[in-house]
Design an enzyme around this catalytic site. Structure first.
Site, PDB file in Angstrom:
ATOM      1  N   ILE A  32      -2.265  37.274 -44.481  1.00 20.37           N
ATOM      2  CA  ILE A  32      -3.250  36.352 -43.937  1.00 20.37           C
ATOM      3  C   ILE A  32      -2.548  35.214 -43.209  1.00 20.37           C
ATOM      4  O   ILE A  32      -1.389  34.905 -43.492  1.00 20.37           O
ATOM      5  CB  ILE A  32      -4.160  35.811 -45.072  1.00 20.37           C
ATOM      6  CG1 ILE A  32      -5.330  34.983 -44.511  1.00 20.37           C
ATOM      7  CG2 ILE A  32      -3.362  35.013 -46.101  1.00 20.37           C
ATOM      8  CD1 ILE A  32      -6.364  34.599 -45.566  1.00 20.37           C
ATOM      9  N   CYS A  33      -3.242  34.617 -42.266  1.00 23.48           N
ATOM     10  CA  CYS A  33      -2.811  33.401 -41.585  1.00 23.48           C
ATOM     11  C   CYS A  33      -1.563  33.644 -40.731  1.00 23.48           C
ATOM     12  O   CYS A  33      -1.586  34.463 -39.822  1.00 23.48           O
ATOM     13  CB  CYS A  33      -2.606  32.291 -42.619  1.00 23.48           C
ATOM     14  SG  CYS A  33      -2.513  30.623 -41.918  1.00 23.48           S
TER      15      CYS A  33
END
Length: 433
Positions: free
Chosen positions: A350-351
């Protein structure tokens, strides 16, 4: 019930008044009345977030992280005599101080997380009770989420004549102390209350607005990648769908490192452990304790070298620039990820991590993925980058802190089915009960 925001003033906590029926696409809260709130200092607002054994880690860490993003000076204080707190779901948080050492300090805001028995431990702290009561008597801002309004603020007599909300199953208890409302975030006078882990990011951004004004709240909310349809069912984009199979319970590795985004790590761990997955939190470094991106101190279960001796059904990387860089530079972790892909097991990020870890190591080859908006241009295939959560076969990626709950729920759905994901979403009040 009108949904309101407070207008931006030169000194946001002095003489503020609700602005009529403004509705932000990232967060909103209900407002019944407001009063003058004085600041402890003209510098960065000082905030106290007390935690205790049994605190809900999502509620604590989201509140701390978001407030620190705004520039607030946040002190995380243990209600016991020990800095390390055993939060719910096996998550270990190391506080900055103990409450008993802060009795002479003045804060602009005190925000109480929920979680049982964490709220009981906060309520039973006479030192904390005295500190909070003096804080309220001085006309300062205070807040509580989940069970804390009903179990802490109510018994302390700090909700008399006010409207408040709390976790759904505690609403009857709360009603014995105050007038209850079912808002996701509720402002009345100097107190802000909220319902659960799934409403805490909205709650935290609302606190930023109270401390700094709407312009700063919007500035903080933007990079969080919050969703606009609060309370509605979560969704995700799935390509090349496959049935995820696993040992029972599934064994999941979540690495953390100095600079890891603490909201993303804690939300993923918390949600997966709620779903009864066997989650191993491993430190990519030579110490169990890591300093996350907003200076929250977390303690891992094991070092990565020990974790690497085992196999996993799923490996999930949280983001955070420093953490992602540490992941990308860890030969041990990269080897684990490559083996995971070769064996057709499940992995995700994620991210910043899809762009800074998976992409440069060839782990997105032939796959569709998403990433933090400012990092999406590093993806070789950006065709699905605007989606909040993307599942492509055995790979699952997402965008940022504000998509982390959806990401965790999507993993739960792939492992246990949509019914379990939806039930969990309601339990944490990410979707309305």
């Amino acid at each position: 019930m009108a949904m309101r925001h407070l207008q931006l003033l030169p000194h946001p906590l002095n003489n503020f008044t609700p602005k009529h029926s403004l509705f932000n696409n990232r967060f909103s809260f209900s407002s019944f009345s407001s009063t003058t709130i004085s600041m402890a200092s003209s510098n960065s607002p000082k905030v106290l977030v007390p935690i205790a054994n049994g605190t809900e880690p999502m509620e604590a860490v989201i509140t701390i992280d978001v407030l620190r993003r705004s520039g607030a000076d946040v002190t995380v204080a243990s209600a016991s005599n020990h800095l390390q707190v055993q939060a719910l779901h096996g998550i270990k948080i190391v506080a900055d101080a103990v409450v008993s050492d802060l009795t002479d300090n003045v804060f602009d805001l005190i925000a109480l997380p929920g979680g049982v028995p964490g709220v009981d431990n906060l309520r039973d702290s006479k030192v904390l009770e005295g500190l909070v009561k003096r804080h309220v008597e001085d006309g300062r801002l205070y807040a509580a989420v989940c069970a804390a309004p009903a179990v802490v603020l109510g018994p302390w007599g700090l909700l008399k004549g006010l409207k408040a909300t709390c976790y759904p199953s505690f609403m009857e208890k709360l009603a014995s102390y105050t007038t209850t409302v079912e808002s996701r975030v509720q402002l009345d006078g100097r107190v802000v209350t909220s319902r659960a882990p799934g409403t805490t990011m909205e709650f935290a951004v609302a606190l930023v607005e109270q401390l700094f004004g709407k312009e700063k709240a919007d500035e903080v909310a933007g990079p969080l990648v919050m969703r606009s349809n609060h309370g509605e069912e979560y969704t995700f984009k799935e390509l090349n769908p496959v049935q995820w199979t696993f040992d029972n319970p599934p064994k999941i590795l979540v690495p953390i490192a100095n600079g890891t985004e603490e909201m993303e790590a804690v939300i993923i761990i918390d949600i997966l452990r709620r779903a009864k997955a066997d989650v191993v939190v491993a430190s990519v470094g030579d110490k169990l304790e890591i300093g996350a991106s907003r200076k929250v101190k977390l303690e891992a279960d094991v070092l990565l070298d020990e974790a690497a001796k085992h196999s996993y059904d799923l490996i999930v990387l949280p983001g955070g620039l420093g953490g992602a860089e540490a992941f990308a530079n860890s030969e041990t972790l990269v080897c684990l990820l490559k083996k995971q892909r070769e064996l057709n097991r499940y992995y995700g990020a994620i991210c910043a991590s899809p762009a800074l870890v998976l992409e440069p190591h060839g782990l997105l080859k032939g796959k569709k993925a998403t990433a933090f908006p400012a990092m999406s241009n590093k993806l070789s295939d950006q065709s699905e980058a605007e989606n909040r959560v993307v599942v492509d076969g055995n790979l699952i990626t997402s965008r940022g802190p504000g998509t982390s709950i959806e990401y965790g729920l999507a993993i739960v759905e792939k492992l246990f089915g949509r019914k379990v994901g939806l039930e969990l979403a309601k339990t944490i009040v990410f979707t309305n009960p």
